[in-house]
Design a protein around this motif. Structure first.
Motif, PDB file in Angstrom:
ATOM      1  N   GLY A  54      25.899  20.106  43.500  1.00 52.94           N
ATOM      2  CA  GLY A  54      26.721  20.501  42.352  1.00 52.94           C
ATOM      3  C   GLY A  54      26.473  21.930  41.912  1.00 52.94           C
ATOM      4  N   THR A  55      25.272  22.426  42.152  1.00 54.77           N
ATOM      5  CA  THR A  55      24.949  23.813  41.786  1.00 54.77           C
ATOM      6  C   THR A  55      25.730  24.780  42.676  1.00 54.77           C
ATOM      7  OG1 THR A  55      22.733  23.016  41.255  1.00 54.77           O
ATOM      8  CG2 THR A  55      23.017  25.396  41.417  1.00 54.77           C
ATOM      9  N   ASP A 153      32.807  21.712  34.288  1.00 53.91           N
ATOM     10  CA  ASP A 153      31.619  21.164  34.957  1.00 53.91           C
ATOM     11  C   ASP A 153      31.685  19.653  34.710  1.00 53.91           C
ATOM     12  OD1 ASP A 153      29.163  20.178  35.674  1.00 53.91           O
ATOM     13  OD2 ASP A 153      28.021  21.899  34.940  1.00 53.91           O
ATOM     14  N   SER A 184      28.835  16.698  40.988  1.00 55.96           N
ATOM     15  CA  SER A 184      27.538  16.543  41.667  1.00 55.96           C
ATOM     16  C   SER A 184      27.412  15.098  42.130  1.00 55.96           C
ATOM     17  CB  SER A 184      26.398  16.853  40.687  1.00 55.96           C
ATOM     18  OG  SER A 184      25.167  16.333  41.168  1.00 55.96           O
ATOM     19  N   LYS A 189      23.963  10.290  39.461  1.00 58.84           N
ATOM     20  CA  LYS A 189      25.360  10.465  39.031  1.00 58.84           C
ATOM     21  C   LYS A 189      26.208   9.232  39.372  1.00 58.84           C
ATOM     22  CE  LYS A 189      24.855  14.765  37.569  1.00 58.84           C
ATOM     23  NZ  LYS A 189      23.522  15.172  37.982  1.00 58.84           N
TER      24      LYS A 189
HETATM   25  C1  PLP Z   1      25.989  19.216  34.072  1.00 57.57           C
HETATM   26  C2  PLP Z   1      25.430  19.485  35.436  1.00 57.57           C
HETATM   27  N1  PLP Z   1      25.887  20.548  36.115  1.00 57.57           N
HETATM   28  C3  PLP Z   1      25.438  20.826  37.350  1.00 57.57           C
HETATM   29  C4  PLP Z   1      24.477  20.059  37.961  1.00 57.57           C
HETATM   30  C5  PLP Z   1      23.948  20.440  39.312  1.00 57.57           C
HETATM   31  O1  PLP Z   1      24.170  19.465  40.273  1.00 57.57           O
HETATM   32  P1  PLP Z   1      23.185  19.323  41.548  1.00 57.57           P
HETATM   33  O2  PLP Z   1      21.913  18.722  41.061  1.00 57.57           O
HETATM   34  O3  PLP Z   1      23.947  18.426  42.458  1.00 57.57           O
HETATM   35  O4  PLP Z   1      22.989  20.681  42.103  1.00 57.57           O
HETATM   36  C6  PLP Z   1      23.980  18.939  37.301  1.00 57.57           C
HETATM   37  C7  PLP Z   1      22.969  18.090  37.943  1.00 57.57           C
HETATM   38  O5  PLP Z   1      22.166  17.429  37.379  1.00 57.57           O
HETATM   39  C8  PLP Z   1      24.463  18.649  36.005  1.00 57.57           C
HETATM   40  O6  PLP Z   1      23.995  17.609  35.316  1.00 57.57           O
END
Ligand code: PLP
Length: 384
Positions: A54-55, A153, A184, A189
């Motif tokens: 997700g990042t 997001d 993500s 999730k």
């Molecule tokens: C609100 C939010 N944005 C972005 C992310 C990033 O996702 P990832 O952990 O898959 O990189 C998260 C993950 O916990 C999140 O809760």
């Protein structure tokens, strides 16, 4: 131990992964494309791009919308670090705006005030904390008024639906009120691919840019390159990344997605039980769950509670692991040092944090387990 979140993996998931491991493709192959098509259908959107997490989805979203050195992007301080970090990765400056003390998400009135006073802001990242999407239309209206782009997001909100002002049913990720939405698939999730993420959009140009940025900025399409020296030839016209997801992760994602609606119903039921119980407990105020939006896809059950630290420890002693979502980002040393944020800058976010706690919420949490959580909380407040 009961944790605040937990993945669900069944035999179909395992078989799908094993089958892909036995195929010719391990990294990006046909399962990734199939997963993307399933996701686009599920979110009711034209394009979905699966990525490594997700990042990475947020980083690419910022790049695709033109974030570069010093571009100002406004978001909430109550989100995971990744939301703000993704702006910094792209060279931009994350700006924060305070939250509503009911929804714990961006407060549209405060946001507009801030944007009015700083016309150099270029975009908004609206975070659907815990699955709460109640501000989508209002945020989009502000974005339209000031000519800003919007990233949702949606890492907490896959599969949620809501009715817009005209009564039209909308799906989270359909981008009907934004340019891009990101997801993500981390194990806590709504669905998981281990690590994994995705981006949705209705904009063809953005889609094509995202595809290129996901793989090092490599372009093979002969109509877009300056030279063509043979079938092997590619060109890199801008810096991209390796943010690919693997085929066996995508195979898992396809199976998980089939169960997403069923799991959301289970999550909604658990939320309604907590809500009913806490109606009678003065020391606890849950995140606002408006009636007209009963089809939120809940990722977290967030409460405001008295004696948070003591309650957290008491639950832990009783083998219940809760979590705090989140420590305000502007209070992190990195953000204080780099951008000069100070305590007191976002009072709602700061007072929210003092009392915030996320209780266990996942589809396989049993009635007996939930009753135990509730009775231990009651017991704690009787003693304290
Ligand atoms: C609100 C939010 N944005 C972005 C992310 C990033 O996702 P990832 O952990 O898959 O990189 C998260 C993950 O916990 C999140 O809760």
């Amino acid at each position: 131990m009961i944790n605040y979140g937990k993945q669900s993996i069944d035999q179909d998931d395992i078989s799908a992964v094993v089958e892909t491991l036995k195929s010719d493709w391990l990294t990006q192959g046909p399962k990734v494309e199939e997963f993307e098509n399933c996701l686009a259908d599920y979110c009711n959107v034209k394009y979905a791009i699966a990525v490594s997490n997700g990042t990475a989805a947020l980083h690419l979203a910022n790049l695709a919308l033109g974030v570069t050195k010093k571009t100002k992007v406004v978001t909430t301080p109550i989100t995971f670090l990744a939301t703000a970090n993704s702006v910094v990765y792209a060279g931009g400056d994350p700006i924060f705006s305070d939250i509503s003390n009911k929804t714990f998400t961006l407060d549209p009135a405060k946001l507009e005030e801030q944007i009015k006073n700083d016309q150099s802001i270029r975009g908004i990242i609206n975070v659907h904390l815990g699955g709460n999407t109640s501000n989508i239309e209002e945020i989009n209206k502000i974005a339209d008024k000031y000519n800003l782009w919007v990233i949702e997001d949606s890492c907490h909100a896959l599969g949620g639906t809501w009715k817009d002002k005209n009564g039209i049913l909308r799906k989270v990720g359909d981008c009907s009120f934004s340019d891009i939405a990101t997801f993500s698939f981390h194990p806590v999730k709504q669905i998981t691919t281990g690590e994994g993420g995705a981006i949705t959009t209705n904009n063809r140009e953005i889609y094509e840019r995202l595809i290129t940025l996901r793989t090092h900025g490599m372009i093979k399409d002969s109509s877009l390159i300056n030279n063509n020296e043979g079938g092997w030839y590619y060109e890199m016209q801008e810096l991209g990344y390796n943010y690919r997801i693997t085929d066996f992760q995508a195979a898992l994602g396809i199976e998980q997605l089939k169960k997403s609606d069923k799991w959301q119903k289970m999550r909604r039921h658990i939320v309604s039980v907590y809500d009913q119980e806490f109606d009678f407990l003065d020391q606890i105020t849950p995140q606002n769950h408006p009636d007209q939006n009963l089809n939120f896809s809940y990722h977290l059950y967030i409460i405001q509670c008295e004696k948070r630290l003591e309650l957290y420890n008491y639950l832990k002693e009783n083998k219940i692991n809760t979590q705090v979502h989140y420590i305000p980002i502007h209070q992190q040393p990195y953000y204080k040092n780099k951008f000069g944020y100070e305590v007191g800058d976002f009072p709602n976010a700061e007072s929210y944090y003092e009392k915030a706690l996320s209780l266990p919420l996942y589809p396989t949490l049993t009635e007996v387990e939930q009753e135990r959580i509730i009775s231990i909380i009651r017991e704690f407040y009787e003693k304290n």
